[in-house]
Design a protein around this motif. Structure first.
Motif, PDB file in Angstrom:
ATOM      1  N   ALA A  40      51.252  18.927 -58.195  1.00  0.00           N
ATOM      2  CA  ALA A  40      50.003  19.673 -58.300  1.00  0.00           C
ATOM      3  C   ALA A  40      48.840  18.715 -58.570  1.00  0.00           C
ATOM      4  O   ALA A  40      48.988  17.714 -59.272  1.00  0.00           O
ATOM      5  N   TYR A  41      47.686  19.063 -57.997  1.00  0.00           N
ATOM      6  CA  TYR A  41      46.454  18.321 -58.238  1.00  0.00           C
ATOM      7  C   TYR A  41      45.365  19.320 -58.620  1.00  0.00           C
ATOM      8  O   TYR A  41      45.158  20.320 -57.917  1.00  0.00           O
ATOM      9  N   LEU A  42      44.680  19.054 -59.710  1.00  0.00           N
ATOM     10  CA  LEU A  42      43.667  19.958 -60.242  1.00  0.00           C
ATOM     11  C   LEU A  42      42.310  19.273 -60.138  1.00  0.00           C
ATOM     12  O   LEU A  42      42.026  18.326 -60.881  1.00  0.00           O
ATOM     13  N   LEU A  43      41.502  19.729 -59.204  1.00  0.00           N
ATOM     14  CA  LEU A  43      40.179  19.143 -58.978  1.00  0.00           C
ATOM     15  C   LEU A  43      39.123  20.123 -59.490  1.00  0.00           C
ATOM     16  O   LEU A  43      38.822  21.118 -58.834  1.00  0.00           O
ATOM     17  N   PHE A  44      38.577  19.833 -60.650  1.00  0.00           N
ATOM     18  CA  PHE A  44      37.591  20.719 -61.250  1.00  0.00           C
ATOM     19  C   PHE A  44      36.338  19.924 -61.605  1.00  0.00           C
ATOM     20  O   PHE A  44      36.422  18.807 -62.123  1.00  0.00           O
ATOM     21  N   GLY A  45      35.174  20.495 -61.331  1.00  0.00           N
ATOM     22  CA  GLY A  45      33.938  19.813 -61.679  1.00  0.00           C
ATOM     23  C   GLY A  45      32.751  20.378 -60.928  1.00  0.00           C
ATOM     24  O   GLY A  45      32.867  21.309 -60.125  1.00  0.00           O
ATOM     25  N   ASN A  46      31.587  19.780 -61.202  1.00  0.00           N
ATOM     26  CA  ASN A  46      30.345  20.282 -60.621  1.00  0.00           C
ATOM     27  C   ASN A  46      29.825  19.429 -59.478  1.00  0.00           C
ATOM     28  O   ASN A  46      28.725  19.661 -58.987  1.00  0.00           O
ATOM     29  N   GLU A  47      30.616  18.415 -59.047  1.00  0.00           N
ATOM     30  CA  GLU A  47      30.132  17.511 -58.009  1.00  0.00           C
ATOM     31  C   GLU A  47      30.896  17.719 -56.702  1.00  0.00           C
ATOM     32  O   GLU A  47      32.042  17.276 -56.555  1.00  0.00           O
ATOM     33  N   PRO A  98      37.529  30.894 -58.744  1.00  0.00           N
ATOM     34  CA  PRO A  98      36.150  31.406 -58.837  1.00  0.00           C
ATOM     35  C   PRO A  98      35.324  30.648 -59.865  1.00  0.00           C
ATOM     36  O   PRO A  98      35.859  30.089 -60.826  1.00  0.00           O
ATOM     37  N   ASP A  99      34.008  30.652 -59.653  1.00  0.00           N
ATOM     38  CA  ASP A  99      33.108  29.972 -60.587  1.00  0.00           C
ATOM     39  C   ASP A  99      33.130  30.619 -61.967  1.00  0.00           C
ATOM     40  O   ASP A  99      32.827  29.970 -62.964  1.00  0.00           O
ATOM     41  N   SER A 100      33.474  31.876 -62.016  1.00  0.00           N
ATOM     42  CA  SER A 100      33.508  32.588 -63.295  1.00  0.00           C
ATOM     43  C   SER A 100      34.790  32.335 -64.081  1.00  0.00           C
ATOM     44  O   SER A 100      34.936  32.796 -65.212  1.00  0.00           O
ATOM     45  N   LEU A 106      53.136  21.272 -52.279  1.00  0.00           N
ATOM     46  CA  LEU A 106      52.108  20.549 -53.029  1.00  0.00           C
ATOM     47  C   LEU A 106      50.971  21.532 -53.291  1.00  0.00           C
ATOM     48  O   LEU A 106      50.410  22.108 -52.350  1.00  0.00           O
ATOM     49  N   LEU A 107      50.648  21.736 -54.547  1.00  0.00           N
ATOM     50  CA  LEU A 107      49.615  22.689 -54.934  1.00  0.00           C
ATOM     51  C   LEU A 107      48.320  21.940 -55.235  1.00  0.00           C
ATOM     52  O   LEU A 107      48.300  21.008 -56.042  1.00  0.00           O
ATOM     53  N   LEU A 108      47.244  22.360 -54.579  1.00  0.00           N
ATOM     54  CA  LEU A 108      45.932  21.724 -54.744  1.00  0.00           C
ATOM     55  C   LEU A 108      44.935  22.784 -55.199  1.00  0.00           C
ATOM     56  O   LEU A 108      44.642  23.735 -54.468  1.00  0.00           O
ATOM     57  N   LEU A 109      44.425  22.631 -56.415  1.00  0.00           N
ATOM     58  CA  LEU A 109      43.467  23.581 -56.977  1.00  0.00           C
ATOM     59  C   LEU A 109      42.074  22.980 -57.001  1.00  0.00           C
ATOM     60  O   LEU A 109      41.899  21.812 -57.361  1.00  0.00           O
ATOM     61  N   VAL A 137      41.973  15.910 -62.165  1.00  0.00           N
ATOM     62  CA  VAL A 137      40.919  14.980 -61.744  1.00  0.00           C
ATOM     63  C   VAL A 137      39.552  15.644 -61.971  1.00  0.00           C
ATOM     64  O   VAL A 137      39.105  16.428 -61.129  1.00  0.00           O
ATOM     65  N   PRO A 138      38.889  15.385 -63.093  1.00  0.00           N
ATOM     66  CA  PRO A 138      37.540  15.939 -63.302  1.00  0.00           C
ATOM     67  C   PRO A 138      36.561  15.315 -62.315  1.00  0.00           C
ATOM     68  O   PRO A 138      36.463  14.092 -62.232  1.00  0.00           O
ATOM     69  N   CYS A 139      35.866  16.164 -61.567  1.00  0.00           N
ATOM     70  CA  CYS A 139      34.939  15.686 -60.534  1.00  0.00           C
ATOM     71  C   CYS A 139      33.518  16.105 -60.905  1.00  0.00           C
ATOM     72  O   CYS A 139      32.964  17.055 -60.331  1.00  0.00           O
ATOM     73  N   ASN A 140      32.943  15.425 -61.882  1.00  0.00           N
ATOM     74  CA  ASN A 140      31.625  15.786 -62.385  1.00  0.00           C
ATOM     75  C   ASN A 140      30.588  14.739 -62.015  1.00  0.00           C
ATOM     76  O   ASN A 140      30.892  13.545 -61.923  1.00  0.00           O
TER      77      ASN A 140
END
Length: 342
Positions: A19-26, A84-86, A108-111, A136-139
């Protein structure tokens, strides 16, 4: 395990995670990370990709069906979930945990999703996925860290900027990494030796780095007076219509006014944000703006904006940019010499 976008290539070279977790504002960093992961997965035999948007209409059984396709003829699959953004509600979080429980080596799970807060990072669904993969924080780098980020990007591309060039690139591209990436690619083509100096930058790059009215709003909400003026001047240079900016500011002022009204009636701040659907990642911006702009100040600003709009629509020879700059400065908490009722 938590890593940063610049570490992703090295991690992928060691093998794939479940799993890969891509979260951020960029958006740019998320897009680049997604492309890297997809390419590595494709090279490892993941030939199918299924993308699902997590909302009220999502049938989670379809996601589970992908996980449970275990015949000899089933291809290895990438399952992408766009959150979702919420954020996730209770039922969505539970469904995601069920998907996590069905992960196996051929999935392979990609969020992808918005920037996470501390509460979300300690939630059960996040901890379970973090155990299986990489977070992976993508800010967007802030102003303090942007020069170091630019230096790293330049190194990857074989560019050798001097100190002043790095600072100039940071000033011109603050909050706009897509424009930064485009500028660096242009510099690679223009200067094969990789040497970057201030004169070379001034010759090669336009100052018009495609800011948007929404970046102006973010700077104003954050009370960043200097940045808001820089963004405003670039929007002027790009030919953005004043009326578009006035309407954008009007919507924001009206929302802040309604928020202050609800607060004056004793409504908790959390309820106010829920009512206006303010994302968790943006709430700090609004908290600062609400502290800085009480109701009387908002009323004054709204009157000034209305007067400026009338001027723009009735006097075609008007030069409204200075007054618009003053209005933005006042929203950032800076007093100006202009009289809003003149």
């Amino acid at each position: 395990m938590r890593i940063y976008p610049e570490q992703l290539t090295q991690q992928l070279s060691k093998g794939l995670r479940q799993a890969y977790l891509l979260f951020g504002n960029e958006p740019l960093l998320k897009l680049e990370a997604c492309d890297q992961i997809r390419l590595a997965a494709q090279q490892a035999g993941f030939d199918e990709r299924h993308t699902f948007t997590v909302d009220a209409q999502l049938d989670w059984n379809l996601v589970l069906d992908c996980c449970q396709a275990l015949s000899l003829f089933s291809a290895r699959q990438i399952i992408e979930l766009i959150l979702p953004d919420s954020g996730l509600n209770t039922q969505q979080a539970k469904s995601l945990q069920e998907v996590t429980a069905h992960l196996h080596p051929d999935i392979l799970l990609l969020l992808q999703g918005p920037r996470l807060n501390k509460k979300q990072e300690t939630s059960k669904w996040f901890k379970e996925l973090d155990h299986h993969g990489l977070y992976v924080p993508c800010n967007t780098p802030d102003a303090r860290h942007l020069p170091r980020f630019i230096q790293g990007r330049c190194q990857q591309l074989g560019l050798k900027p001097d100190h002043e060039s790095v600072l100039m690139l940071a000033q011109w591209h603050e909050g706009n990494l897509l424009a930064l990436a485009q500028s660096l690619q242009k510099l690679v083509l223009l200067y094969p030796d990789g040497e970057l100096t201030v004169p070379r930058l001034e010759d090669a790059l336009s100052r018009h780095n495609h800011y948007t009215p929404f970046q102006l709003i973010d700077a104003i909400l954050a009370g960043q007076a200097k940045r808001s003026q820089r963004v405003l001047r670039q929007l002027e240079g790009e030919g953005v219509e004043v009326v578009v900016l006035l309407r954008t500011l009007q919507r924001e002022l009206t929302q802040l006014y309604k928020m202050q009204e609800m607060g004056s009636r004793g409504t908790p701040l959390s309820k106010i944000f829920e009512n206006f659907r303010v994302w968790q990642s943006r709430r700090e911006l609004y908290i600062g703006a609400l502290h800085r702009l009480p109701l009387p100040t908002l009323i004054t600003l709204m009157r000034q904006l209305a007067r400026l709009e009338v001027q723009v629509k009735t006097d075609y020879d008007a030069q409204p940019w200075d007054e618009l700059a003053a209005l933005c400065a006042q929203m950032c908490g800076i007093k100006t010499h202009l009289n809003p009722f003149s």
